[in-house]
Design a protein around this motif. Structure first.
Motif, PDB file in Angstrom:
ATOM      1  N   TYR A   3      22.967 174.059  62.774  1.00 47.71           N
ATOM      2  CA  TYR A   3      23.977 173.970  61.713  1.00 47.71           C
ATOM      3  C   TYR A   3      24.342 172.506  61.432  1.00 47.71           C
ATOM      4  O   TYR A   3      24.373 172.081  60.277  1.00 47.71           O
ATOM      5  CB  TYR A   3      25.219 174.765  62.124  1.00 47.71           C
ATOM      6  N   PHE A   6      24.719 178.235  55.713  1.00 51.96           N
ATOM      7  CA  PHE A   6      23.261 178.455  55.795  1.00 51.96           C
ATOM      8  C   PHE A   6      22.989 179.824  56.400  1.00 51.96           C
ATOM      9  O   PHE A   6      23.912 180.507  56.851  1.00 51.96           O
ATOM     10  CB  PHE A   6      22.623 177.372  56.684  1.00 51.96           C
ATOM     11  N   PHE A  43      20.608 181.742  59.406  1.00 52.44           N
ATOM     12  CA  PHE A  43      19.970 181.348  60.665  1.00 52.44           C
ATOM     13  C   PHE A  43      19.030 182.440  61.157  1.00 52.44           C
ATOM     14  O   PHE A  43      19.325 183.631  61.045  1.00 52.44           O
ATOM     15  CB  PHE A  43      21.045 181.067  61.731  1.00 52.44           C
ATOM     16  N   ASN A  84      27.620 181.093  57.900  1.00 49.40           N
ATOM     17  CA  ASN A  84      26.444 181.773  57.331  1.00 49.40           C
ATOM     18  C   ASN A  84      26.739 182.256  55.912  1.00 49.40           C
ATOM     19  O   ASN A  84      27.890 182.543  55.570  1.00 49.40           O
ATOM     20  CB  ASN A  84      26.027 182.953  58.196  1.00 49.40           C
ATOM     21  N   ALA A 144      17.905 176.755  60.538  1.00 47.89           N
ATOM     22  CA  ALA A 144      18.904 176.964  59.485  1.00 47.89           C
ATOM     23  C   ALA A 144      18.157 176.952  58.158  1.00 47.89           C
ATOM     24  O   ALA A 144      17.314 176.085  57.923  1.00 47.89           O
ATOM     25  CB  ALA A 144      19.941 175.853  59.531  1.00 47.89           C
ATOM     26  N   ILE A 166      22.682 177.585  67.524  1.00 48.60           N
ATOM     27  CA  ILE A 166      23.066 177.669  66.110  1.00 48.60           C
ATOM     28  C   ILE A 166      23.867 176.432  65.709  1.00 48.60           C
ATOM     29  O   ILE A 166      23.656 175.867  64.633  1.00 48.60           O
ATOM     30  CB  ILE A 166      23.865 178.959  65.833  1.00 48.60           C
TER      31      ILE A 166
END
Lengths: 151, 161
Positions: free
Chosen positions: A126, A138, A140, B79, A107, A122
């Protein structure tokens, strides 16, 4: 009067007859050269015939079309995805990351440009990153791969 | 959080907790292992079917058009910038990731769902893209023992021993 090709008068322009004429006019110096010139002109004719038979259209046009297609495919394959800050961070620390965490998910905090979480999934990366920074968004990357998931 | 206790799960590991017959697709005359799953956020959930796909490394994977069509409310986007995802035809497409609650027959877990937008990606080529059903990938399937009974056209999920 213009010469008209017929099967009968083909005899008048046989290879031997032409060679004799060319020698007489000084075009051909010796027997070997004359044979080579005649052979190459015959080969050229055969190639032209083959190209037309194979493509059924202008071969140069076809080559141009193929060049354009290759350029388009190259552009699409290489230039479609814009690189982001996360790509920059991974590229900058590539050697170290690949040695330590090959295949793992990292991340990345796009603001501090740092790797802030690592995990096999993930979700794991995370949660690590969230705990460490207190932030909740974030980027990845999977180390050693150009993609994170395959679907 | 799961409804059944861990002990009970281990005890009943030989009994499938979810069993479903393959779904028949008339257009292609084929059967596919779809699973029923409830997905959503803390506030809103919906029951959908997702294709069990061992070639998909994501937990659960959606096309944006499907999410919009079904009116799914996914959880928080995790994200900041787009995430690269490799799709079956070799392209690398940008995806967004969401924290999603996913439940199969009482087994609830938080997973990450990936959402791609192929219409946007192929905009220049003006391709016709069908609305593709969601995929349930290894991120979820690897938590269970899964049996594909190809001949009987059934998929069975067991708790891991």
């Amino acid at each position: 009067m213009a010469y008209t090709y017929t099967e009968e008068n083909e005899q008048d322009y046989s290879e031997d007859y032409l060679r004799e004429k060319m020698k007489k006019w000084g075009i051909l110096k010796d027997e070997m050269t004359s044979r080579l010139i005649l052979a190459s002109s015959s080969l050229n004719e055969i190639f032209k015939e083959l190209i037309v038979q194979r493509s059924g259209r202008d071969i140069y046009e076809e080559i141009d079309a193929l060049k354009k297609r290759v350029q388009y495919l190259e552009k699409r394959a290489g230039g479609k995805r814009k690189l982001t800050k996360a790509d920059f961070v991974v590229e900058l620390n590539k050697k170290e990351l690949e040695t330590k965490y090959f295949g793992k998910i990292v991340a990345i905090d796009a603001d501090s440009l740092e790797v802030v979480g690592i995990g096999d999934t993930i979700l794991e990366a995370y949660n690590n990153a969230k705990e460490k920074t207190g932030k909740d968004q974030f980027d990845f990357r999977r180390i050693g791969y150009s993609y994170v998931y395959r679907v | 959080m799961s409804i059944e206790s861990e002990e009970a799960k281990k005890k009943n590991a030989h009994i499938p907790f979810h069993e479903k017959e393959y779904t028949y697709y008339k257009e292609t005359n084929q059967y596919f292992p779809f699973l029923e799953v409830t997905v959503g956020s803390d506030t809103s959930r919906k029951r959908i079917v997702a294709l069990a796909d061992t070639g998909c490394t994501s937990c659960i994977h959606f096309c944006k058009s499907y999410v919009e069509k079904e009116g799914l409310t996914l959880g928080k986007k995790v994200n900041k910038e787009p995430i690269p995802v490799s799709v079956a035809d070799g392209h690398i497409i940008n995806a967004d990731l969401y924290e999603v609650t996913c439940e199969i027959d009482g087994n609830e877990q938080k997973v990450i769902a990936s959402v791609i937008d192929p219409e946007k990606f192929f905009e220049e080529e003006k391709k016709e893209i069908e609305i593709v059903e969601p995929l349930m990938g290894r991120g979820i399937l690897d938590n269970f023992d899964v049996t594909f009974k190809g001949k009987k056209k059934k998929i069975l999920l067991f708790h891991s021993e």
